[in-house]
Design an enzyme around this catalytic site. Structure first.
Site, PDB file in Angstrom:
ATOM      1  N   HIS A  64       0.783  -1.179  -0.246  1.00  0.00           N
ATOM      2  CA  HIS A  64      -0.046  -0.065   0.044  1.00  0.00           C
ATOM      3  C   HIS A  64       0.783   1.338  -0.074  1.00  0.00           C
ATOM      4  O   HIS A  64       1.938   1.313   0.503  1.00  0.00           O
ATOM      5  CB  HIS A  64      -1.050   0.089   1.363  1.00  0.00           C
ATOM      6  CG  HIS A  64      -1.726  -1.058   1.316  1.00  0.00           C
ATOM      7  ND1 HIS A  64      -2.089  -1.691   2.576  1.00  0.00           N
ATOM      8  CD2 HIS A  64      -2.328  -1.740   0.219  1.00  0.00           C
ATOM      9  CE1 HIS A  64      -2.932  -2.740   2.195  1.00  0.00           C
ATOM     10  NE2 HIS A  64      -3.280  -2.829   0.960  1.00  0.00           N
ATOM     11  N   LYS A  73       5.714   5.664   7.551  1.00  0.00           N
ATOM     12  CA  LYS A  73       5.038   4.682   8.711  1.00  0.00           C
ATOM     13  C   LYS A  73       6.168   4.342   9.574  1.00  0.00           C
ATOM     14  O   LYS A  73       7.225   3.760   8.997  1.00  0.00           O
ATOM     15  CB  LYS A  73       4.616   3.651   8.075  1.00  0.00           C
ATOM     16  CG  LYS A  73       3.439   4.020   7.256  1.00  0.00           C
ATOM     17  CD  LYS A  73       2.668   2.605   6.338  1.00  0.00           C
ATOM     18  CE  LYS A  73       1.534   3.121   5.695  1.00  0.00           C
ATOM     19  NZ  LYS A  73       1.219   2.069   4.791  1.00  0.00           N
ATOM     20  N   TYR A 133       1.396   0.441  13.697  1.00  0.00           N
ATOM     21  CA  TYR A 133       2.074   1.536  13.070  1.00  0.00           C
ATOM     22  C   TYR A 133       1.460   3.003  13.356  1.00  0.00           C
ATOM     23  O   TYR A 133       0.066   3.178  13.412  1.00  0.00           O
ATOM     24  CB  TYR A 133       2.011   1.420  11.690  1.00  0.00           C
ATOM     25  CG  TYR A 133       0.985   1.255  10.841  1.00  0.00           C
ATOM     26  CD1 TYR A 133       0.547   2.114   9.795  1.00  0.00           C
ATOM     27  CD2 TYR A 133       0.024  -0.046  10.644  1.00  0.00           C
ATOM     28  CE1 TYR A 133      -0.584   2.060   9.095  1.00  0.00           C
ATOM     29  CE2 TYR A 133      -0.946  -0.236   9.950  1.00  0.00           C
ATOM     30  CZ  TYR A 133      -1.389   0.888   9.174  1.00  0.00           C
ATOM     31  OH  TYR A 133      -2.499   0.670   8.304  1.00  0.00           O
ATOM     32  N   ASP A 170      -5.938  -5.572  -2.609  1.00  0.00           N
ATOM     33  CA  ASP A 170      -4.501  -6.166  -2.991  1.00  0.00           C
ATOM     34  C   ASP A 170      -4.333  -7.187  -3.970  1.00  0.00           C
ATOM     35  O   ASP A 170      -3.553  -7.402  -4.646  1.00  0.00           O
ATOM     36  CB  ASP A 170      -4.147  -6.816  -1.680  1.00  0.00           C
ATOM     37  CG  ASP A 170      -4.203  -5.506  -0.696  1.00  0.00           C
ATOM     38  OD1 ASP A 170      -3.949  -4.579  -0.984  1.00  0.00           O
ATOM     39  OD2 ASP A 170      -4.013  -6.297   0.569  1.00  0.00           O
TER      40      ASP A 170
END
Length: 183
Positions: A64, A73, A133, A170
């Protein structure tokens, strides 16, 4: 916060190892401290959102990225184990289209800094895993993109045990040759 920074083969992607204090009662470590993060990495970032997911074995999430409002991140695993992957999507970069990956687990307590301009994903290699995250920008679903996890041009060496379990977005990820990237 005692923090060790370990470089990867993509210089901007960093492995962070916190100092863990343990005894017969258990352990303690500081999982994030802005001053220590900046001192250890040279990066000053403001994190605006924390995310937490739980996934079963063989779930693959990613790869992503947000084409607008790119997110840096800081990722870690609090339960279980994952194989974590980062792909450079900055067209002018000497490492454009290259990937790096490593095992993150509750046991090793490692964290990974994923800079803005990179795609990110992970595959669960334990029975289940909880993944946390911090992000430097908010989630904008209209700007989210998925890069194909199995693009032969990337050649990611996922530790597959059969076919991974994927979300529809995905499974429909784009090949690097067809993906929107960062200029």
């Amino acid at each position: 916060m005692n923090l060790t920074v370990i470089p990867t083969d993509i210089p901007e992607v960093l492995i962070l190892e916190p100092k863990v204090f343990g005894d017969d009662r258990g352990f303690f470590f500081e999982s994030f401290n802005a001053k220590a993060f900046e001192a250890a990495t040279g990066l000053k970032r403001e994190f605006v959102q924390d995310n937490h997911s739980r996934s079963a074995r063989n779930v693959l999430r990613g790869l992503h990225y947000q084409i607008q409002h790119p997110q840096g991140k800081l990722v870690r695993v609090t339960s279980g184990e994952v194989f974590d992957v980062v792909v450079d999507l900055r067209r002018g970069s000497p490492t454009f289209g290259k990937w790096t990956g490593l095992t993150l687990s509750a046991e090793n307590k490692r964290q990974l800094w994923v800079p803005e301009g990179f795609a990110h994903g992970f595959m669960v290699t334990s029975e289940s895993a909880e993944f946390l995250y911090k992000t430097t920008d908010y989630w904008y679903p209209e700007h989210e993109r998925s890069l194909a996890w199995n693009d032969p041009a990337l050649g990611i060496d996922w530790p597959l045990d059969g076919e991974p379990t994927l979300a529809a977005k995905d499974a429909a990820g784009k090949l690097l040759a067809d993906a929107e990237v960062f200029e």
